[in-house]
Design a protein around this motif. Structure first.
Motif, mmCIF file in Angstrom:
data_model
loop_
_atom_site.group_PDB
_atom_site.id
_atom_site.type_symbol
_atom_site.label_atom_id
_atom_site.label_comp_id
_atom_site.label_asym_id
_atom_site.label_seq_id
_atom_site.Cartn_x
_atom_site.Cartn_y
_atom_site.Cartn_z
ATOM 1 N N VAL A 127 -8.633 1.405 -16.315
ATOM 2 C CA VAL A 127 -7.394 0.855 -15.823
ATOM 3 C C VAL A 127 -6.267 1.571 -15.251
ATOM 4 C CG1 VAL A 127 -5.555 -0.302 -17.196
ATOM 5 C CG2 VAL A 127 -7.897 -0.803 -17.818
ATOM 6 N N LEU A 128 -6.097 2.969 -15.776
ATOM 7 C CA LEU A 128 -5.204 3.859 -15.263
ATOM 8 C C LEU A 128 -5.383 3.997 -13.539
ATOM 9 C CD1 LEU A 128 -5.028 6.443 -17.863
ATOM 10 C CD2 LEU A 128 -3.252 4.526 -17.394
ATOM 11 N N LEU A 129 -6.425 4.379 -13.279
ATOM 12 C CA LEU A 129 -6.727 4.347 -12.028
ATOM 13 C C LEU A 129 -6.548 3.292 -11.292
ATOM 14 C CD1 LEU A 129 -7.939 6.592 -9.941
ATOM 15 C CD2 LEU A 129 -10.374 5.091 -10.205
ATOM 16 N N LEU A 130 -6.990 1.945 -11.446
ATOM 17 C CA LEU A 130 -6.772 0.737 -10.643
ATOM 18 C C LEU A 130 -5.329 0.346 -10.715
ATOM 19 C CD1 LEU A 130 -9.727 -1.407 -12.089
ATOM 20 C CD2 LEU A 130 -9.598 -0.148 -9.744
ATOM 21 N N SER A 131 -4.416 0.952 -11.687
ATOM 22 C CA SER A 131 -3.097 0.475 -11.745
ATOM 23 C C SER A 131 -2.382 1.453 -10.497
ATOM 24 C CB SER A 131 -2.421 0.889 -13.057
ATOM 25 O OG SER A 131 -3.026 -0.144 -13.997
ATOM 26 N N GLY A 132 -2.734 2.678 -10.486
ATOM 27 C CA GLY A 132 -2.306 3.626 -9.456
ATOM 28 C C GLY A 132 -2.664 2.898 -8.135
ATOM 29 N N TYR A 133 -4.054 2.629 -7.994
ATOM 30 C CA TYR A 133 -4.256 1.871 -6.711
ATOM 31 C C TYR A 133 -3.322 0.638 -6.307
ATOM 32 C CZ TYR A 133 -8.617 4.581 -6.464
ATOM 33 O OH TYR A 133 -9.587 5.391 -6.417
ATOM 34 N N TRP A 134 -3.181 -0.049 -7.195
ATOM 35 C CA TRP A 134 -2.440 -1.187 -7.045
ATOM 36 C C TRP A 134 -0.904 -0.996 -6.591
ATOM 37 C CZ3 TRP A 134 2.224 -3.630 -8.898
ATOM 38 C CH2 TRP A 134 2.231 -4.851 -8.773
ATOM 39 N N ARG A 135 -0.286 0.088 -7.320
ATOM 40 C CA ARG A 135 0.878 0.610 -6.817
ATOM 41 C C ARG A 135 1.133 1.301 -5.358
ATOM 42 N NH1 ARG A 135 5.136 0.973 -10.275
ATOM 43 N NH2 ARG A 135 5.822 2.778 -9.235
ATOM 44 N N THR A 136 -0.086 1.801 -5.080
ATOM 45 C CA THR A 136 -0.232 2.383 -3.611
ATOM 46 C C THR A 136 -0.209 1.066 -2.684
ATOM 47 O OG1 THR A 136 -1.167 4.316 -4.408
ATOM 48 C CG2 THR A 136 -1.670 3.812 -2.347
ATOM 49 N N LEU A 137 -1.014 0.200 -2.851
ATOM 50 C CA LEU A 137 -1.209 -1.049 -2.082
ATOM 51 C C LEU A 137 0.119 -1.744 -1.990
ATOM 52 C CD1 LEU A 137 -2.932 -2.927 -0.420
ATOM 53 C CD2 LEU A 137 -3.401 -4.000 -2.514
ATOM 54 N N ILE A 138 0.743 -1.932 -3.007
ATOM 55 C CA ILE A 138 2.068 -2.477 -3.085
ATOM 56 C C ILE A 138 3.087 -1.853 -2.191
ATOM 57 C CG2 ILE A 138 4.019 -3.591 -4.174
ATOM 58 C CD1 ILE A 138 1.513 -5.336 -4.347
ATOM 59 N N GLY A 139 3.077 -0.442 -2.496
ATOM 60 C CA GLY A 139 3.959 0.535 -1.430
ATOM 61 C C GLY A 139 3.853 0.305 0.013
ATOM 62 N N GLN A 140 2.438 0.293 0.228
ATOM 63 C CA GLN A 140 2.040 0.135 1.800
ATOM 64 C C GLN A 140 2.398 -1.183 2.291
ATOM 65 O OE1 GLN A 140 -1.803 1.229 3.303
ATOM 66 N NE2 GLN A 140 -2.127 3.092 1.804
ATOM 67 N N ILE A 141 2.339 -2.275 1.436
ATOM 68 C CA ILE A 141 2.833 -3.485 2.067
ATOM 69 C C ILE A 141 4.367 -3.715 2.400
ATOM 70 C CG2 ILE A 141 2.854 -6.058 1.224
ATOM 71 C CD1 ILE A 141 0.124 -5.778 -0.171
ATOM 72 N N LYS A 142 4.948 -3.091 1.087
ATOM 73 C CA LYS A 142 6.297 -3.224 1.198
ATOM 74 C C LYS A 142 6.771 -2.347 2.607
ATOM 75 C CE LYS A 142 8.770 -2.264 -2.105
ATOM 76 N NZ LYS A 142 9.506 -1.445 -3.306
ATOM 77 N N ASP A 143 6.296 -1.058 2.873
ATOM 78 C CA ASP A 143 6.535 -0.378 4.017
ATOM 79 C C ASP A 143 6.522 -1.038 5.402
ATOM 80 O OD1 ASP A 143 7.192 1.712 2.289
ATOM 81 O OD2 ASP A 143 5.555 3.287 2.710
#
Length: 229
Positions: A127-143
């Motif tokens: 869960v921790l790992l996938l949460s980190g992946y999700w935040r990275t993905l959202i950060g890339q989309i926002k960028d």
């Protein structure tokens, strides 16, 4: 497996909550391979056979189309991939390829899923790992939606910088063509973005980049100090 591998394995969020005896028992199902630069670890569209953990070297995750590919993310020691495909027992959405020689921990997918079902600490780590992946993905989309190519490059360089006071030298995790793919721009646009940052004290060639004043670059880019935690 080497005794020096354990701190690298422990670096991953996936294993952060797992006790030493349980982790040692889990790892008996795993093996380590030393592979050359360019080795394909998994391929987009193929069934997930292994969970991979990088022990040394760098890995690129690539999305592939009929006539092209784009780098989605760089991975390094301690990173585990591709967890969603392994947990869901579905085909990989990305191809993983070594960017230089590396050592990779291979965990058979069925054995990993069984351990996730049986071990709460490992499930929580997932869960921790996938949460980190999700935040990275959202950060890339926002960028991609909100920042120009110059601002995206600035943010990428600042994420590599060890401190906000300069000058600092950062090493790009891959060649400039790969970095361009990671930022969602062409190599030509990346060259223009680097040129535009020269008046702000960004210089260098190849994979070595000097940032004369990270604080000034951060002010220019308007980058918020958000981390993927």
């Amino acid at each position: 497996m080497r005794t020096t591998d354990m701190p690298l394995i422990r670096r991953s969020r996936l294993f952060a909550q797992v006790g030493e005896p349980d982790l040692a028992a889990m790892l008996t199902a795993c093996f380590v391979q030393t592979l050359p630069d360019g080795a394909v670890l998994c391929r987009q569209g193929e069934k997930a056979e292994f969970l991979h953990v990088v022990l040394s070297g760098r890995v690129g995750l690539f999305g592939e189309a009929a006539r092209d590919e784009a780098l989605v993310e760089f991975l390094g020691p301690g990173d585990a991939f591709i967890v969603p495909a392994v947990v869901l027992d579905v085909p990989y959405l990305l191809t993983a390829r070594l960017l230089d020689e590396g050592r990779i921990l291979m965990w058979p997918a069925a054995a990993f899923r069984a351990q996730v079902r049986a071990t709460g600490q490992l499930a929580y780590g997932a869960v921790l790992l996938l949460s980190g992946y999700w935040r990275t993905l959202i950060g890339q989309i926002k960028d991609l939606k909100l920042l120009s190519a110059i601002e995206r490059l600035s943010a990428f360089l600042l994420a590599l910088a060890p401190r906000d006071t300069g000058p600092v030298t950062v090493t790009l995790p891959g060649g400039r063509r790969l970095v361009a793919g990671r930022l969602g721009i062409t190599p030509q646009s990346l060259s223009r973005a680097f040129a535009a940052l020269r008046p702000l004290g960004v210089s260098g060639g190849g994979r070595e980049v000097v940032i004369a004043d990270p604080a000034r670059l951060r002010e220019f880019a308007g980058v918020r100090a958000l981390k993927n935690t």
